[in-house]
Write a protein that holds these residues in place. Structure first.
Motif, PDB file in Angstrom:
ATOM      1  N   ALA A 210     -11.161  47.460  23.890  1.00  0.00           N
ATOM      2  CA  ALA A 210     -10.536  48.752  24.209  1.00  0.00           C
ATOM      3  C   ALA A 210      -9.974  49.336  22.926  1.00  0.00           C
ATOM      4  CB  ALA A 210      -9.431  48.582  25.250  1.00  0.00           C
ATOM      5  N   LYS A 211      -9.694  50.642  22.972  1.00  0.00           N
ATOM      6  CA  LYS A 211      -9.085  51.326  21.832  1.00  0.00           C
ATOM      7  C   LYS A 211      -7.824  52.058  22.294  1.00  0.00           C
ATOM      8  CE  LYS A 211     -11.813  53.556  19.003  1.00  0.00           C
ATOM      9  NZ  LYS A 211     -12.836  54.503  18.480  1.00  0.00           N
ATOM     10  N   GLY A 212      -6.919  52.324  21.359  1.00  0.00           N
ATOM     11  CA  GLY A 212      -5.720  53.091  21.679  1.00  0.00           C
ATOM     12  C   GLY A 212      -4.791  52.389  22.637  1.00  0.00           C
ATOM     13  N   ARG A 213      -4.697  51.065  22.540  1.00  0.00           N
ATOM     14  CA  ARG A 213      -3.837  50.298  23.450  1.00  0.00           C
ATOM     15  C   ARG A 213      -2.376  50.369  23.007  1.00  0.00           C
ATOM     16  NH1 ARG A 213      -6.416  49.786  27.954  1.00  0.00           N
ATOM     17  NH2 ARG A 213      -7.636  47.905  28.311  1.00  0.00           N
ATOM     18  N   ARG A 214      -1.495  50.602  23.958  1.00  0.00           N
ATOM     19  CA  ARG A 214      -0.051  50.510  23.732  1.00  0.00           C
ATOM     20  C   ARG A 214       0.465  49.384  24.605  1.00  0.00           C
ATOM     21  NH1 ARG A 214       4.390  53.370  21.999  1.00  0.00           N
ATOM     22  NH2 ARG A 214       6.296  52.766  23.080  1.00  0.00           N
ATOM     23  N   ILE A 215       1.121  48.387  23.994  1.00  0.00           N
ATOM     24  CA  ILE A 215       1.583  47.215  24.747  1.00  0.00           C
ATOM     25  C   ILE A 215       3.087  47.008  24.661  1.00  0.00           C
ATOM     26  CG2 ILE A 215      -0.625  46.010  24.649  1.00  0.00           C
ATOM     27  CD1 ILE A 215       0.393  44.431  22.271  1.00  0.00           C
ATOM     28  N   GLY A 216       3.801  47.861  23.917  1.00  0.00           N
ATOM     29  CA  GLY A 216       5.262  47.782  23.865  1.00  0.00           C
ATOM     30  C   GLY A 216       5.809  46.654  23.037  1.00  0.00           C
ATOM     31  N   ILE A 217       4.988  46.028  22.192  1.00  0.00           N
ATOM     32  CA  ILE A 217       5.439  44.850  21.465  1.00  0.00           C
ATOM     33  C   ILE A 217       6.295  45.188  20.254  1.00  0.00           C
ATOM     34  CG2 ILE A 217       3.488  44.614  19.874  1.00  0.00           C
ATOM     35  CD1 ILE A 217       3.530  41.592  20.591  1.00  0.00           C
ATOM     36  N   LEU A 218       6.236  46.428  19.764  1.00  0.00           N
ATOM     37  CA  LEU A 218       6.997  46.798  18.577  1.00  0.00           C
ATOM     38  C   LEU A 218       8.334  47.438  18.908  1.00  0.00           C
ATOM     39  CD1 LEU A 218       4.203  48.339  16.305  1.00  0.00           C
ATOM     40  CD2 LEU A 218       4.956  45.959  16.485  1.00  0.00           C
ATOM     41  N   ASP A 219       8.636  47.627  20.190  1.00  0.00           N
ATOM     42  CA  ASP A 219       9.831  48.370  20.559  1.00  0.00           C
ATOM     43  C   ASP A 219      11.091  47.533  20.616  1.00  0.00           C
ATOM     44  OD1 ASP A 219       8.812  51.174  21.409  1.00  0.00           O
ATOM     45  OD2 ASP A 219       7.396  49.738  22.236  1.00  0.00           O
ATOM     46  N   GLU A 220      10.947  46.213  20.654  1.00  0.00           N
ATOM     47  CA  GLU A 220      12.095  45.337  20.726  1.00  0.00           C
ATOM     48  C   GLU A 220      11.914  44.214  19.731  1.00  0.00           C
ATOM     49  OE1 GLU A 220      14.827  45.681  22.410  1.00  0.00           O
ATOM     50  OE2 GLU A 220      14.190  47.501  23.426  1.00  0.00           O
TER      51      GLU A 220
END
Length: 514
Positions: A210-220
């Motif tokens: 997939a492309k353009g994935r946002r997984i929230g790993i950099l927010d915390e």
């Protein structure tokens, strides 16, 4: 004869001066080039053999042979810092670990080691890797596949992109050719190259899932990282995530390594995995190289990232939001707030507008906007298409920098609640004296001067005299700095970095609800 000899000698000396002058001019030109331009010069001088994309039965031998020498093992040494966030216990456990031990035991922290991978992108020793590989490093050692070792220094790093640029003092190093991540297709074969699980150089193969994935790993911070991030949190995050997802095997130690296509071109920097066990489960994520190119060029030129901002907060369209706002659109981003002094406000964009295209490209999700803007700098222009009352309009915006950011309503509310959080902590702070900071080897800090009864600090046993260097990742030097940093508290967790004594750093989370 003497005349001929003198003439010949003069010609040789003149030629040497000319060549030397040209080399000096050439080096100055190189210093001002982006990494992509440097590589074009390198490959023009060293064309080598063109590696063709695999067809039929996959054969990655050429790509692996070309890439492996340019992917390095990064070994990091850190001062004893207690738990780096890899544990799975509750936030309360960390307080017992850091403050529930006798004073005499606190000085026994030993240096810790960690490792990751990196990719050489310039023959004179520039290496791109992940921020989380080097962010706590006191010493960084780089080991090449031929066993050469170099000590590296950090040129720049940024947790919002999880990217870092480091450099070793060497020349003529093998490099990995920069590719074009925009051209990567779902289903395309890729290789992951790095140093997983303490192993030597390792190559694995898979496809782009997939492309353009946002997984929230950099927010915390790492101890809070997860994958269940809500829409409201997405729109206020400064982190930029637009990952390439792959099923090539990636494990601990692959961070910062190369994701390359079948032609041996670098298309991503391996960064994270999604797994219930912490080891490979089929889902790896890499930072697109087209985003990384701009970031590392910023590191080299400025030492930090120069970000341009549109000046809005937004959320992706959901069924609930469509019903609430009476929207029929399927794709786009709903504008929640417009920064008072931002680029969007100057262009006439308003709260409730739907951003549909950027520079002519349809916006399907937040990474489509964030990654595109993150490749630009303040002063750059973009064309933004938006809908208002069902009618589509296009405007040209000039991106603004950090200094032009104004507070949204959410930020104003967060600032107001910072005083409440301050009171909940139940402590007083004073600026750390310069002599104290020098003694402990830090450049910022406030000292806990009092711990009040009934507060959170008392509950968890935080003692007077602790020097706190950062709150929520922001350096603090005064009471005003403390309150300002508390305004960025997320999920009712305050992140604190402290220095009990020289050479010993503690990092812990303060839960506001317990």
């Amino acid at each position: 004869m003497k005349k001929i000899g003198a003439t010949l000698l003069a010609a040789i000396v003149g030629g040497a001066i000319a060549v030397g002058g040209f080399k000096l001019f050439e080096q100055k030109q190189m210093d001002n080039m982006t990494f992509e331009e440097r590589q074009k010069v390198y490959y023009a001088s060293n064309p080598g053999e063109e590696i063709m994309s695999s067809t039929g039965n996959p054969d990655f031998t050429q790509a692996a042979a070309a890439v492996t020498p340019g992917v390095v093992h990064i070994q990091v040494t850190m001062s004893g810092r207690g738990n780096r966030g890899g544990g799975g216990g509750s936030p309360f456990d960390m307080f017992e670990e850091f403050f529930g031990v006798p004073q005499q035991r606190r000085g026994q922290a030993r240096p810790q080691t960690a490792s990751g991978s990196g990719v050489i992108i310039s023959p004179d020793g520039y290496i791109v890797t992940n921020n989380h590989v080097v962010e706590e490093a006191d010493k960084i050692e780089v080991v090449l596949t031929d066993k050469r070792k170099y000590e590296a220094k950090v040129i720049g790093r940024d947790p919002n992109f999880d990217l870092a640029l480091i450099k070793v003092n060497a020349n003529g190093l093998p490099i990995v050719k920069l590719g074009n991540s925009d051209n990567v297709q779902i289903g395309e074969w890729v290789l992951a190259v790095g140093y997983p699980l303490g192993l030597q150089s390792t190559v694995t193969a898979g496809i782009i899932s997939a492309k353009g994935r946002r997984i929230g790993i950099l927010d915390e911070p790492q101890q809070q990282r997860g994958f269940g991030m809500g829409q409201e949190e997405q729109m206020i995050s400064n982190a930029v995530e637009s990952f390439l997802q792959t099923d090539a095997v990636i494990n601990r130690g692959n961070s910062g390594g190369a994701l390359v296509n079948a032609r041996g071109e670098l298309v991503g920097i391996n960064s994270a995995i999604a797994s219930p066990t912490g080891t490979y489960a089929g889902y790896g994520f890499a930072i697109p190289i087209n985003l990384a190119k701009k970031i590392v060029d910023d590191f080299k030129e400025f030492g930090s990232v120069k970000r341009g901002y549109v000046g809005v907060t937004f959320t992706e369209l959901t069924d609930e939001l469509r019903k609430e706002a009476g929207i029929n659109d399927v794709n786009g981003l709903y504008v929640r707030e417009v920064l008072k002094n931002g680029a969007a406000a100057a262009a006439g964009i308003q709260k409730g507008d739907i951003l549909t295209k950027i520079d002519g490209r349809t916006i399907y999700s937040s990474p489509d906007l964030q990654e595109h803007v993150a490749r630009l700098r303040p002063g750059d222009k973009i064309k933004l298409t938006y809908k208002r009352a069902g009618k589509e309009k296009e405007v040209t915006l000039t991106l603004k920098g950090e200094e032009a950011k104004a507070k949204t309503e959410e930020e104003e509310q967060a600032s107001a609640s910072a005083a409440e959080i301050f009171n909940k902590l139940g402590a007083s702070f004073v600026a750390a004296p310069d002599a104290k900071k020098k003694e402990l080897g830090v450049t910022s800090g406030v000292v806990v001067s009092q711990v009040h009864r009934g507060g959170i600090f008392e509950y968890f046993g935080v003692e007077r005299g602790l020097l706190i260097t950062k709150i929520n990742g922001k350096p603090v030097n005064s009471v005003d700095d403390v309150e300002s940093a508390l305004a960025s508290t997320r999920r009712n967790i305050v992140r604190i970095s402290g220095v009990p004594e020289k050479g010993s750093t503690v990092e812990f989370n303060v839960p506001l609800q317990y």
